[in-house]
Design an enzyme around this catalytic site. Structure first.
Site: not given
Ligand SMILES: Cc1cc2nc3c(=O)[nH]c(=O)nc-3n(C[C@H](O)[C@H](O)[C@H](O)COP(=O)(O)OP(=O)(O)OC[C@H]3O[C@@H](n4cnc5c(N)ncnc54)[C@H](O)[C@@H]3O)c2cc1C
Length: 387
Positions: A280, A133, A364
């Site tokens: 307030q 992700g 995103e």
């Molecule tokens: C409702 C929904 C709609 C979505 N729609 C789309 C879509 O249309 N197309 C698409 O491609 N994706 C989509 N996504 C996917 C979304 O972009 C990902 O969920 C997101 O990028 C996070 O990836 P992950 O869930 O794998 O989390 P992870 O990458 O597993 O992250 C888990 C946690 O670790 C943190 N983390 C990870 N790496 C680091 C780092 N280097 N430094 C600090 N913190 C870090 C993250 O911030 C997060 O808090 C969607 C997700 C949801 C929930």
């Protein structure tokens, strides 16, 4: 409250007025019921498409609206004030169109783009995978060269409009172009082996369906490659800079609707013999909410105006995404507080707005990833002190 907007032209003011009218009639009356029933409003996207609202930032020559980003984003915000799931859908559709618009061949731009931005089709953007992700470069789904094109296999996750979209802008590893190469493809659900899963069960934005999509040896014709082979990650990330602006505008609209609900309630609800808005402690809460909403709007407009002027805007887009989505979370949570016990019930929309806001800090690029992007820009732009 009607938002006072700084718009560049009379035409833009007319477009915003049309958007408000259409959204009042077609979105606002349906939002609560569809969200409760987890129904995807495909027919609402048809209405928006017929009104030309599904291709606003694309050139008029290819069937788009030819609008600058600062106008397109304010349209998104007005849609979001009535229904965040639908506004998010318009933003994702725009994201899905942009690789063909910006990196497609002349033939794709001529043959494909008018249909994509014309309003009858709905797009999806498939970058994430279950294990990839925040780090999309770790993706595993692939397309291998075959007679007449490619064979795609693997699974994309979290696809907004998964199972509903007419086309899927999909990023796949292409090992024939190098061990870490990724390429962009235009996939359609009629391809045999293209299999969306049932929608995820989510906390909020339940009118927007999100689903995984399996690719079981899908034969992809050669002309479905978008941009150069192996350049897909760059295409994905450049589209996301614009997508983050869309998400910022949608989050701002969601925060604005929570503020409106809170103000309306606070002026009529009485405690200790007067409206709570006159205490307030409540007034300051409302003032902080308004300051957060207006700052979020100002920041996405700063980034959009840089984009419209052809200036770099990636850092500003990440700041806008961070500010607007944190504002949406805080303002919707505070709106529940202003409504007291009533805010915690489904009799009022505040609790739904609060559930909807959370995901804006996640998709995103999570807000941690936005901080990484901003930090990298700062260090890359820093001028080392001379000795
Ligand atoms: C409702 C929904 C709609 C979505 N729609 C789309 C879509 O249309 N197309 C698409 O491609 N994706 C989509 N996504 C996917 C979304 O972009 C990902 O969920 C997101 O990028 C996070 O990836 P992950 O869930 O794998 O989390 P992870 O990458 O597993 O992250 C888990 C946690 O670790 C943190 N983390 C990870 N790496 C680091 C780092 N280097 N430094 C600090 N913190 C870090 C993250 O911030 C997060 O808090 C969607 C997700 C949801 C929930």
């Amino acid at each position: 409250m009607r938002v006072e907007r700084e718009l560049p032209t009379e035409e833009a003011a007319d477009l915003l007025a049309l958007t408000r009218e259409l959204a009042d009639a077609e979105l606002a009356p349906k939002a609560a019921a569809y969200e409760r029933e987890e129904r995807f409003p495909r027919e609402v996207f048809r209405v928006l498409g017929d009104a030309g609202l599904l291709g606003l930032p694309f050139a008029e020559e290819v069937g788009g609206g030819g609008q600058p980003y600062e106008v397109y984003l304010q349209v998104l915000e007005e849609l979001s004030i009535r229904w965040a799931s639908v506004a998010l859908g318009v933003s994702v559709h725009t994201l899905a169109c942009s690789p063909v618009a910006n990196f497609g061949t002349a033939a794709q731009r001529r043959d494909l783009l008018p249909e994509l931005v014309g309003g009858s089709l709905l797009g999806a953007y498939c970058l994430s995978e279950a294990h990839a992700g925040s780090d999309p470069a770790a993706m595993r789904a692939s397309a291998k060269a075959a007679d007449g094109g490619w064979v795609a296999s693997g699974e994309k996750a979290w696809v907004t409009h998964g199972g509903q979209a007419d086309f899927y802008t999909t990023f796949l590893r292409t090992p024939d172009d190098g061990p870490r190469a990724i390429s962009c493809f235009h996939l359609t659900p009629d391809l045999p082996g293209f299999a969306p899963a049932p929608p995820e069960q989510k906390m909020g934005l339940t009118g927007s369906h999100t689903a995984a999509v399996r690719l079981d040896d899908v034969a992809v014709p050669a002309d479905r490659l978008v941009g150069e082979p192996g350049r897909g990650l760059g295409i994905a990330l450049s589209a996301l800079d614009s997508g983050r602006l869309g998400v910022s505008a949608v989050a701002t609209g969601l925060a604005q609707s929570a503020l409106d609900v809170a103000v309306d309630y606070a002026v009529q609800r009485e405690a200790f013999g007067r409206p709570i808005a006159e205490h307030q402690g409540v007034q300051f809460l409302l003032a902080d909410m308004a300051a957060a909403v207006e700052s979020a709007r100002a920041m996405y407009l700063v980034a959009a105006r840089r984009r419209d002027a052809g200036k770099p805007y990636s850092r500003q887009a990440s700041i806008a995404k961070l500010l607007a989505t944190d504002a949406a979370m805080k303002v919707t949570t505070d709106a529940v507080q202003v409504l007291g016990g009533a805010g915690y019930t489904r009799d009022h929309p505040a609790e739904r707005y609060m559930r909807e806001a959370k995901v804006f800090q996640i998709f995103e690029g999570t807000n941690q990833i936005q901080r990484m992007v901003i930090g990298r820009h700062l260090t890359a732009e820093a001028v080392p002190p001379t000795a």
